[in-house]
Design an enzyme around this catalytic site. Structure first.
Site, PDB file in Angstrom:
ATOM      1  N   ASP A 243      -6.568   2.128   1.315  1.00 24.78           N
ATOM      2  CA  ASP A 243      -6.480   2.398   2.756  1.00 24.78           C
ATOM      3  C   ASP A 243      -7.821   2.042   3.398  1.00 24.78           C
ATOM      4  O   ASP A 243      -8.700   1.445   2.764  1.00 24.78           O
ATOM      5  CB  ASP A 243      -6.109   3.863   3.004  1.00 24.78           C
ATOM      6  CG  ASP A 243      -7.208   4.829   2.569  1.00 24.78           C
ATOM      7  OD1 ASP A 243      -8.201   4.378   1.938  1.00 24.78           O
ATOM      8  OD2 ASP A 243      -7.086   6.030   2.858  1.00 24.78           O
TER       9      ASP A 243
ATOM     10  N   LYS B 166       0.827  -1.207   0.000  1.00 31.26           N
ATOM     11  CA  LYS B 166       0.000   0.000   0.000  1.00 31.26           C
ATOM     12  C   LYS B 166       0.859   1.254   0.000  1.00 31.26           C
ATOM     13  O   LYS B 166       0.623   2.187  -0.781  1.00 31.26           O
ATOM     14  CB  LYS B 166      -0.924   0.015   1.216  1.00 31.26           C
ATOM     15  CG  LYS B 166      -1.959   1.144   1.158  1.00 31.26           C
ATOM     16  CD  LYS B 166      -2.535   1.472   2.510  1.00 31.26           C
ATOM     17  CE  LYS B 166      -1.681   2.491   3.226  1.00 31.26           C
ATOM     18  NZ  LYS B 166      -2.285   3.039   4.453  1.00 31.26           N
TER      19      LYS B 166
END
Length: 210
Positions: free
Chosen positions: A137, A119
């Site tokens: 997220d 991420k």
């Protein structure tokens, strides 16, 4: 892509055409530090921490040679600051030693750096060079579930599903969905009445009919 998903994509791109990260940074070095600090921490908190951090350590070389206790002191109001301090220095040393003090802007090299997972790498690529990648997220994960555009059980799997679904403009979608999740489709008390997607949201329809 089904018509519904096409509509969702178009509305996000129209609504958030010029969306930008709320993290404040000037270059790739500041960007990667900000994104690493933002894990499990509000962007607003990161923006309060980084001015003094960058004043003391203005570039990757100074961070690589930083004193660990000094870094901890500067970022101590950030969640998980002790591990983040360790990883920041490790990341910086690796960039200096293996990448000529230049932040590598590709996924494979980024994910080899301490404290940089999938991420974080994708956010850096998204924000740094506008790469066509999707980073998920908590906000995007929640929105994807509510809109039923992903059934993934993890953020990384969700990112893969959204990448396969939307294919293009992923960086813009990432930025837009983050802001949408942060200010409209909030975890608590989502602003459904003012949502530009409520006609496509089953949860909103159920609320109206209940």
């Amino acid at each position: 892509m089904l018509k519904r998903e096409l509509i969702i994509k178009k509305r996000f791109l129209d609504k958030y055409n010029n969306a930008k990260s709320e993290l404040i940074f000037k270059n790739h070095y500041e960007l990667i530090v900000c994104v690493m600090l933002s894990a499990q921490c509000l962007d607003s908190r990161v923006n309060l921490i980084t001015p003094s951090l960058f004043a003391n350590y203005p570039d990757i070389n100074s961070l690589a040679n930083a004193n660990l206790m000094n870094i901890k002191e500067l970022i101590k109001s950030c969640n998980f600051y002790q591990n983040k301090a360790i990883n920041l220095i490790k990341m910086a040393k690796s960039v200096v030693e293996n990448h000529n003090s230049i932040i590598p802007m590709n996924f494979n090299d980024l994910t080899k750096l301490a404290g940089v997972g999938e991420k974080t790498a994708n956010v850096v690529l998204c924000e740094g060079i506008g790469a066509n990648v999707m980073a998920v997220d908590t906000h995007i994960f929640r929105v994807s579930k509510r809109l039923k555009i992903s059934n993934a059980k993890t953020p990384n799997d969700c990112a893969k599903e959204l990448t396969k679904l939307f294919k293009t403009d992923l960086d813009k979608l990432h930025k837009g969905i983050v802001l949408f999740g942060r200010y409209i489709c909030k975890a608590k008390k989502p602003d459904c009445n003012n949502c530009f997607l409520n006609d496509l949201c089953d949860e909103f329809k159920q609320q109206k009919n209940s």
